[in-house]
Enzyme design. Structure first.
Site, short mmCIF file in Angstrom:
data_model
loop_
_atom_site.label_atom_id
_atom_site.label_comp_id
_atom_site.label_asym_id
_atom_site.label_seq_id
_atom_site.Cartn_x
_atom_site.Cartn_y
_atom_site.Cartn_z
N LEU A 1 18.90 -10.40 -32.25
CA LEU A 1 19.30 -9.50 -31.17
C LEU A 1 18.49 -9.75 -29.90
O LEU A 1 18.77 -9.19 -28.85
CB LEU A 1 19.11 -8.04 -31.61
CG LEU A 1 20.03 -7.55 -32.74
CD1 LEU A 1 19.63 -6.15 -33.17
CD2 LEU A 1 21.49 -7.57 -32.31
N THR B 1 10.30 -15.91 -34.82
CA THR B 1 10.77 -15.12 -35.96
C THR B 1 10.66 -15.94 -37.24
O THR B 1 10.08 -17.03 -37.24
CB THR B 1 12.20 -14.57 -35.65
OG1 THR B 1 12.58 -13.70 -36.71
CG2 THR B 1 13.25 -15.65 -35.49
N LYS C 1 6.31 -17.38 -38.28
CA LYS C 1 5.29 -16.49 -37.69
C LYS C 1 3.86 -16.83 -38.12
O LYS C 1 2.92 -16.60 -37.37
CB LYS C 1 5.58 -15.03 -38.07
CG LYS C 1 6.78 -14.43 -37.38
CD LYS C 1 6.88 -12.98 -37.79
CE LYS C 1 8.07 -12.28 -37.20
NZ LYS C 1 8.05 -10.84 -37.46
N ASP D 1 4.35 -6.82 -32.58
CA ASP D 1 4.81 -5.81 -33.55
C ASP D 1 3.80 -4.67 -33.66
O ASP D 1 4.17 -3.53 -33.95
CB ASP D 1 5.00 -6.43 -34.94
CG ASP D 1 6.32 -7.19 -35.05
OD1 ASP D 1 7.21 -6.95 -34.21
OD2 ASP D 1 6.45 -8.03 -35.96
N ALA E 1 5.21 -7.55 -42.03
CA ALA E 1 5.44 -6.36 -41.20
C ALA E 1 4.47 -5.25 -41.59
O ALA E 1 3.92 -4.55 -40.73
CB ALA E 1 6.88 -5.89 -41.34
N ASN F 1 3.47 -1.07 -53.22
CA ASN F 1 4.26 -2.31 -53.20
C ASN F 1 4.70 -2.67 -54.61
O ASN F 1 4.04 -2.35 -55.59
CB ASN F 1 3.43 -3.45 -52.60
CG ASN F 1 4.32 -4.62 -52.18
OD1 ASN F 1 5.36 -4.40 -51.56
ND2 ASN F 1 3.94 -5.83 -52.52
N LEU G 1 11.59 0.24 -40.82
CA LEU G 1 11.48 -0.86 -39.86
C LEU G 1 12.78 -1.66 -39.75
O LEU G 1 12.97 -2.42 -38.81
CB LEU G 1 10.33 -1.80 -40.27
CG LEU G 1 8.98 -1.53 -39.60
CD1 LEU G 1 8.55 -0.10 -39.72
CD2 LEU G 1 7.91 -2.46 -40.16
N TYR H 1 16.47 -2.52 -38.84
CA TYR H 1 17.35 -2.06 -37.75
C TYR H 1 18.80 -2.48 -37.94
O TYR H 1 19.69 -2.00 -37.25
CB TYR H 1 16.84 -2.55 -36.38
CG TYR H 1 16.51 -4.01 -36.34
CD1 TYR H 1 15.21 -4.45 -36.56
CD2 TYR H 1 17.50 -4.96 -36.09
CE1 TYR H 1 14.89 -5.80 -36.53
CE2 TYR H 1 17.19 -6.30 -36.05
CZ TYR H 1 15.88 -6.72 -36.28
OH TYR H 1 15.58 -8.07 -36.25
P1 NAP Z 1 8.11 -10.05 -46.08
O1 NAP Z 1 6.80 -10.54 -45.58
O2 NAP Z 1 9.04 -10.98 -46.80
O3 NAP Z 1 7.79 -8.81 -47.08
C1 NAP Z 1 8.83 -8.19 -47.77
C2 NAP Z 1 8.31 -6.92 -48.44
O4 NAP Z 1 9.43 -6.25 -49.01
C3 NAP Z 1 7.33 -7.18 -49.61
O5 NAP Z 1 6.39 -6.15 -49.63
C4 NAP Z 1 8.26 -7.13 -50.83
O6 NAP Z 1 7.62 -6.77 -52.02
C5 NAP Z 1 9.18 -6.00 -50.40
N1 NAP Z 1 10.47 -5.98 -51.10
C6 NAP Z 1 11.47 -6.88 -50.99
N2 NAP Z 1 12.52 -6.49 -51.75
C7 NAP Z 1 12.18 -5.33 -52.35
C8 NAP Z 1 12.83 -4.43 -53.25
N3 NAP Z 1 14.08 -4.67 -53.68
N4 NAP Z 1 12.18 -3.31 -53.63
C9 NAP Z 1 10.93 -3.05 -53.19
N5 NAP Z 1 10.23 -3.88 -52.35
C10 NAP Z 1 10.86 -4.98 -51.92
O7 NAP Z 1 8.97 -9.40 -44.92
P2 NAP Z 1 8.43 -8.77 -43.55
O8 NAP Z 1 8.35 -9.81 -42.50
O9 NAP Z 1 7.22 -7.97 -43.88
O10 NAP Z 1 9.64 -7.81 -43.12
C11 NAP Z 1 9.90 -6.59 -43.81
C12 NAP Z 1 10.99 -5.81 -43.09
O11 NAP Z 1 10.52 -5.39 -41.81
C13 NAP Z 1 12.26 -6.63 -42.84
O12 NAP Z 1 13.34 -5.81 -43.18
C14 NAP Z 1 12.24 -6.89 -41.35
O13 NAP Z 1 13.55 -6.95 -40.81
C15 NAP Z 1 11.52 -5.66 -40.84
N6 NAP Z 1 10.86 -5.86 -39.53
C16 NAP Z 1 11.31 -5.14 -38.47
C17 NAP Z 1 10.72 -5.30 -37.24
C18 NAP Z 1 11.22 -4.49 -36.06
O14 NAP Z 1 10.94 -4.85 -34.91
N7 NAP Z 1 11.92 -3.39 -36.30
C19 NAP Z 1 9.67 -6.21 -37.06
C20 NAP Z 1 9.22 -6.94 -38.17
C21 NAP Z 1 9.84 -6.76 -39.41
P3 NAP Z 1 6.92 -7.90 -52.96
O15 NAP Z 1 5.58 -8.16 -52.36
O16 NAP Z 1 6.87 -7.26 -54.27
O17 NAP Z 1 7.84 -9.10 -52.93
#
Ligand code: NAP
Length: 277
Positions: free
Chosen positions: A17, A63, A67, A103, A131, A151, A216, A218
């Protein structure tokens, strides 16, 4: 005058976006900036940065999946990028590349806007990925009272909790229900919900209190996590406000200008329409 360039860089970036956000900002501010979405694989990143260093670039938004990898390619890092262990914004300062993490600032903006204060508050944080790390840093910086990280994979939560001196536990229904009962603010920083169907809350979790819920995610902007929170009478936010706020922070880094609140609200409203379409 020839336009300067900025881009969102990732693999893939087709659904980003960011181009829509910066198009709107450029239109409103009259700034002559061309913003593109550029797909690079990890193996192409260093070469692309070297070439860009001498071009008309002001900055990149970075992204997934770059990162963390891009950190080593920066000439210097901001304190937030260093502490968050990730760069989501590159500043081309003359020929010097500075890595930032916007962020951290982006997370707190929607809370501040809604009058939700952080000092002394109890926060249940679901997730321990990139995140969640940025959220931990933002919470620490803003003097939050106590944080419980939950977690699915406990050892990842343990790493984060020891780094920030927070508490942690496994994400089970019993622990999640207890943490929600205890917390003032519940944050979903997992990717569970991106598909519009799954929830980070294990089956059997009870949400017994009308606290503040912040997802988080969107896209979709209306996740199962937020639906559960709404049924419990919570005040709630999706991730669109954070997305726009981290973009505004990138803009401030690149141009030195702070964007007016009214413009950011308009950008967010336009994104809502796009996300729902
Ligand atoms: P990441 O590093 O891949 O981490 C993913 C996290 O989600 C891990 O803690 C993982 O747990 C957990 N997870 C995945 N599937 C799950 C499930 N089915 N049940 C429970 N826990 C689950 O991803 P990230 O970069 O941190 O991003 C996380 C989210 O934040 C994404 O949806 C992203 O779009 C959003 N985000 C939004 C913004 C914004 O500006 N709004 C900015 C950054 C990120 P495990 O450790 O057990 O695998």
């Amino acid at each position: 005058m020839k336009p300067r360039w900025a881009a969102v860089v990732g693999y893939p970036v087709r659904h980003s976006l960011s181009p829509a956000i910066f198009r709107e900002i450029c239109r409103a501010t009259g700034r002559n900036l061309e913003y593109k979405a550029v797909t690079f694989r990890g193996s192409q990143l260093a070469k692309a940065l070297d070439a860009a260093r001498y071009g008309p670039w002001v900055g990149w938004n970075v992204t997934l999946p770059h990162k963390e990898r891009i950190m080593d390619m920066m000439d210097s890092l901001s304190p937030d990028a260093m502490a968050a262990g990730a760069v989501n914004c590159v500043e081309f300062r003359k020929n010097h590349l500075v890595g930032h993490n916007t962020d951290v600032t982006g997370f707190t903006v929607p809370l501040k806007r809604a009058g939700v204060t952080l000092p002394g508050k109890k926060v249940a944080l679901l997730g321990a990925g990139g995140a969640a790390r940025a959220v931990c840093l933002a919470l620490k910086k803003h003097g939050v009272g106590d944080v419980f990280i939950l977690n699915r994979t406990l050892h990842r939560a343990a790493v984060l909790s020891s780094e920030f001196s927070f508490r942690c536990t496994a994400l089970t229904a019993k622990n999640a229900s207890g943490a929600i009962e205890w917390a003032d603010i519940v944050v979903n920083a997992t990717s569970a919900g991106l598909d519009g169907r799954s929830s980070p809350l294990p089956r059997g979790t009870t949400w017994s209190k009308p606290n503040t819920a912040y997802d988080l995610i969107y896209r979709p902007r209306w996740t199962p996590f937020l639906k559960t929170a709404e049924r419990a009478g919570c005040t709630f936010f999706n991730g669109l406000g954070m997305l726009v706020a981290q973009a505004a922070e990138s803009w401030r880094i690149w141009t030195g200008a702070r964007l007016p609140e009214r413009l950011l609200e308009r950008v967010e409203w336009r994104l809502e329409v796009m996300v729902d379409a």
